[in-house]
Design an enzyme around this catalytic site. Structure first.
Site, PDB file in Angstrom:
ATOM      1  N   ASP A 103       0.849  -1.170   0.000  1.00 49.16           N
ATOM      2  CA  ASP A 103       0.000   0.000   0.000  1.00 49.16           C
ATOM      3  C   ASP A 103       0.898   1.237   0.000  1.00 49.16           C
ATOM      4  O   ASP A 103       2.106   1.143   0.220  1.00 49.16           O
ATOM      5  CB  ASP A 103      -0.888  -0.038   1.254  1.00 49.16           C
ATOM      6  CG  ASP A 103      -2.003   0.977   1.196  1.00 49.16           C
ATOM      7  OD1 ASP A 103      -2.290   1.491   0.098  1.00 49.16           O
ATOM      8  OD2 ASP A 103      -2.594   1.270   2.257  1.00 49.16           O
ATOM      9  N   ASP A 161      -2.949  -1.285   5.682  1.00 45.18           N
ATOM     10  CA  ASP A 161      -3.418  -0.885   7.004  1.00 45.18           C
ATOM     11  C   ASP A 161      -4.899  -0.575   7.029  1.00 45.18           C
ATOM     12  O   ASP A 161      -5.491  -0.453   8.090  1.00 45.18           O
ATOM     13  CB  ASP A 161      -2.635   0.328   7.517  1.00 45.18           C
ATOM     14  CG  ASP A 161      -2.735   1.527   6.577  1.00 45.18           C
ATOM     15  OD1 ASP A 161      -3.400   1.411   5.524  1.00 45.18           O
ATOM     16  OD2 ASP A 161      -2.153   2.575   6.891  1.00 45.18           O
ATOM     17  N   ASP A 189      -7.794  -3.063   2.602  1.00 49.16           N
ATOM     18  CA  ASP A 189      -6.677  -3.971   2.347  1.00 49.16           C
ATOM     19  C   ASP A 189      -6.938  -5.391   2.850  1.00 49.16           C
ATOM     20  O   ASP A 189      -6.246  -6.329   2.458  1.00 49.16           O
ATOM     21  CB  ASP A 189      -5.399  -3.462   3.039  1.00 49.16           C
ATOM     22  CG  ASP A 189      -4.936  -2.128   2.485  1.00 49.16           C
ATOM     23  OD1 ASP A 189      -5.020  -1.946   1.266  1.00 49.16           O
ATOM     24  OD2 ASP A 189      -4.502  -1.279   3.275  1.00 49.16           O
TER      25      ASP A 189
END
Length: 878
Positions: free
Chosen positions: A331, A615, A619
């Protein structure tokens, strides 16, 4: 019959949404109606989640082929043969292995629970015409919630009123910048991040205020839908795959060998009972009973080392699995970046200047600081730091970086009036006392501010803003925007008296500066990405943020290089996983949860071992689908629950450290498996050849003696091998493409070296019986001891791998010496103590027997040492 499509609330006008929900937006729901809806829709909760119970943790310890083989062996030994000592020893090792795994994973679950953030406990709602706080779990569809800066949104809702309402949706969409919310509608097919008229559970209000009518609660929210994507079981790690395959092969080997010997002996006229005992002994010889416990202990030590580096491992094999990763899908927000907006670029007088190079003595910088601090609603918290729109907080931080005091600047220019920012005006202005008069201070979109400016501030003061200079300033602002930065321009105008219409006075401005604001990249991110790439790991960015912003960060950290490109979410959504050419793309932008899972599965279909970091709630499905899910400790509860590993420090560099740790663990586990299996091959050779050739004399070894070797004598050196220091150059090569402990050449090596050790033990049988003329119990003990000492010396050869065992057998691992000496001491206790002699049917050895043992053990050690360096890939291919 297909279920009806969910209502696209973001596509409905406010009045239509309120009508469908049956609520008066001015008074909210009546208390009785709210209670009825709560009974109908249930509490606004996601349920207990998928956290593992203590019982499930314990059950997980028995999901292993080797463990089941041991349980069967214990049942046969005790229930059918009456060999309760054998059965007890096997049961003890099974219980020990389960206890070690359970304790470690239970500690990880407890540590994770301490990291989890609590959801907002209450929400401010409008009920029966009055505002009141209610537990967020009691929100129902149709409730009108009141939102203000700092609030955590407790349910999905349609915005019905907005005054500069902005939300941080990074946890849900990956969008790093605050999102402006309004009553505007969006297309029914709009992506989550483009639904300006909706607020979602789990997001945070960063600025402004507003009201919204709840459209969904609990599992019906976007967060709830994501949680439902987590229903699949965790995929097994590469180590689990490998150990399962090893267990199955050993089961076939044990049964085939035992069956062959049983048939051969029965045909020769031996009784079925005696042949069954010998068959069981052979099966015991083939199975490395100590392997599960040693693997668990080695992984536990790796977990402890990672915990000291702020990485909490939820499943033991995850550390090793990360070491085998070929792809890291990372990410952006909060992982490669700080999730902290900072002023990154500055334009003064039409020229680009780095913030660090802007001198406070420059009058343009001084004026910029005045406007940036005062045309700003962010405020200092009592505990330190600032609260408010992250963009405005970034401006206050830039003032601090320049050595200015925001509090003092505000005290010097008391605010008298303001016109708030909105998405239509694209600017904000405030009016302040200044030098006996008044000063209008304004910030907004560069094209809007420049169009309303007639002058530009130069070092010597304001000068006319020529078209060429205006165009150059706007061109630089566009470059900053293309680089993924949020751009703002600052201007002012002085008055002798306060203007009657502040908004109408936003003309004839003096343009002061343009700044570019970005989510700051972590200092260590680029180095960590480079280290991962040098180790042969492909690093890919997968984010819900805009493509321009994603590309800019990817270039900064070295992810986007060469001919690799970026794919926007719209294109990705139209492709099936099988049609996605993952090699072409290094960045995926504006993706949703389904897209992330698609990327993971596309890499896995190409044989990749995928680690996914993240996070946010969005996700979580990909974290679960990936081979290794790595969540940030500051992230959402859903993400942490879905992951195999949680990074308490949110540091991408810790992931790279875990990769190195994992590679070292796998290299050590290969040594452990190879040592134990080659030792077991020697026992099979001894038992098979000894029975076929010397069957008339008696069993070469008893089943309980074989168990002792496998569990205790071999266990300590195997454990020491598992604690070898990681290879110095572990990160200087691509991931081990051959994650196969039992590849063809290794199987041949196992047979070769195990055969050497087995032949040495057979030599003890021949020498003890035919040369020394010992009683069979003494002969059996001599064979027993030769096999033990030969295997202990063999551990030195395995440790040295490609080097000489004579010279490097103990180098770099003092624990191996202690393990070997400890095992030898335990064996001597079995041979020379009354209890040992009774339990294991041994007899004391004399000088002649020990000389025979020493000669045969050293001979086998030397033979293996000479041959191993001529085997391609070394002894174990490490």
């Amino acid at each position: 019959m297909t279920a009806p499509a969910p209502t696209a609330w973001h596509a409905l006008e406010v009045g239509d949404a309120a009508g469908r929900l049956g609520v008066d937006l001015e008074s909210g729901l009546a208390d009785r109606e709210a209670a009825r809806r709560l009974a109908e829709h249930g509490r606004n909760e996601l349920g207990e989640g998928r956290g593992r119970t203590r019982l499930s943790l314990l059950a997980d310890q028995f999901r292993d082929v080797l463990i089941w083989l041991l349980l069967v062996a214990a049942a046969v030994s005790g229930g059918l043969l009456g060999e309760w000592v054998d059965a007890g020893v096997i049961a003890a090792i099974v219980v020990l292995n389960a206890a070690l795994g359970y304790v470690q994973e239970a500690r990880a679950e407890d540590a994770l629970a301490r990291l989890q953030e609590l959801a907002a406990p209450e929400a401010l709602v409008l009920r029966s015409g009055r505002e009141r706080e209610v537990p967020s779990a009691e929100l129902v569809p149709g409730d009108v919630v009141v939102l203000a800066a700092g609030d955590r949104v407790a349910a999905d809702a349609r915005v019905v009123a907005s005054v500069r309402l902005e939300l941080d949706e990074a946890a849900l969409t990956g969008e790093s910048l605050p999102v402006v919310k309004s009553v505007a509608t969006a297309a029914a097919a709009a992506k989550l991040g483009d639904r300006a008229g909706m607020v979602f559970a789990g997001t945070t209000v960063t600025g402004g205020r507003g009201r919204a009518v709840v459209t969904a609660t609990g599992l019906a929210t976007e967060v709830g839908r994501i949680a439902e994507l987590l229903g699949e079981d965790d995929p097994p790690t590469p180590l689990q795959h490998e150990l399962d395959r090893v267990g199955r092969r050993l089961a076939v080997l044990a049964l085939a060998t035992a069956g062959l010997v049983f048939v051969a002996g029965f045909v020769r006229g031996n009784s079925a009972e005696s042949m069954f005992l010998i068959a069981v002994a052979l099966a015991v010889a083939a199975i490395p009973e100590g392997l599960p416990a040693v693997v668990t202990i080695v992984l536990s030590r790796g977990v402890q080392r990672m915990a000291a580096r702020r990485a909490i491992v939820r499943r033991l094999p995850a550390v090793e699995a990360l070491g085998s990763a070929t792809v890291i899908c990372t990410d952006k927000t909060g992982t490669l970046t700080r999730n902290e907006m900072r002023v990154h670029e500055m334009v003064l007088g039409g020229a680009r200047v780095a913030p660090a190079g802007a001198e406070p003595s420059d009058p343009r910088v001084a004026r910029y600081l005045e406007v940036a601090v005062n045309a700003n609603d962010a405020r200092r918290e009592e505990a330190g730091g600032y609260l408010g729109d992250p963009t405005e907080v970034a401006l206050l931080l830039s003032a601090e970086d320049a050595g200015a005091d925001p509090t003092a600047l505000r005290a010097a220019f008391p605010r008298r009036d303001e016109v708030a920012f909105d998405s239509r005006r694209k600017r904000m202005s405030t009016l302040h006392d200044h030098a006996g008069g008044f000063r209008l201070m304004l910030k907004g979109a560069p094209e809007v501010v420049a169009a309303r400016s007639s002058r530009i501030l130069d070092v010597g003061g304001p000068v006319p803003l020529a078209a060429e200079r205006r165009d150059r300033t706007l061109a630089i602002a566009e470059d900053l925007a293309r680089a993924g930065l949020r751009t703002l321009a600052f201007a002012y105008r002085d008055f002798d008296a306060p203007p009657a219409d502040l908004a109408g006075a936003e003309e004839d401005l003096v343009l002061v500066a343009v700044v570019g604001i970005s989510d700051a990249v972590r200092d260590e991110a680029a180095a960590s990405v480079g280290q991962a790439q040098a180790a042969g790991i492909r690093v890919v960015m997968v984010t819900g943020d805009h493509q321009v912003t994603a590309e800019a960060v990817a270039r900064d950290v070295g992810i986007l290089e060469g001919e690799q490109g970026a794919m926007p979410g719209g294109e990705l959504a139209a492709l099936a996983a099988d049609d996605l050419d993952v090699d072409r793309y290094a960045v995926y932008a504006r993706v949703d949860p389904v897209d992330k899972v698609k990327i993971v599965k596309a890499w896995q279909a190409r044989g990749g071992i995928v680690a996914m970091t993240g996070d946010g709630v969005n996700d979580a499905p990909a974290l679960r689908a990936a081979d290794i899910g790595v969540a940030m400790g500051s992230g959402t509860e859903v993400a942490k629950e879905a992951a195999d590993m949680v990074l308490a420090d949110d540091n991408f560099a810790t992931i790279v450290a875990a990769v190195q740790e994992g590679r070292g663990i796998f290299a050590n586990l290969k040594k452990v498996v190879y040592f134990l299996l080659s030792s077991n091959v020697s026992e099979v050779v001894l038992m098979f050849v000894g029975f076929v050739v010397f069957g008339g004399l008696g069993e070469p070894l008893l089943a309980v003696q074989l168990l002792w070797i496998n569990l205790i004598t071999d266990g300590l050196p195997a454990l020491a091998l598992g604690l070898d220091p990681p290879p110095v150059r572990a990160m200087d090569h691509p991931p081990d493409a051959e994650r196969n402990v039992l590849s063809a050449h290794r199987q041949l090596s196992l047979v070769l070296f195990g055969g050497i050790l087995g032949i040495a033990a057979l030599g003890a049988l021949v020498g003890g019986h035919y040369v020394l003329g010992d009683e069979w119990e003494v002969v059996q003990t001599t064979v027993f001891t030769t096999l033990v000492t030969g295997q202990l010396l063999h551990s030195l050869n395995v440790h040295a791998a490609e080097a000489s065992g004579w010279r490097h057998g103990l180098a770099g691992n003092r624990m191996l010496l202690f393990g070997a000496l400890g095992s030898l001491a335990l064996h001597l206790a079995v041979v020379y103590t009354p209890v040992g002699q009774t339990l294991f049917s041994t007899a004391p050895l004399g000088v002649q027997e020990w000389l025979l043992v020493a000669a045969l053990s050293l001979a086998s050690f030397g033979a293996v040492d000479v041959v191993k360096r001529r085997v391609p890939g070394g002894l174990v291919g490490v």
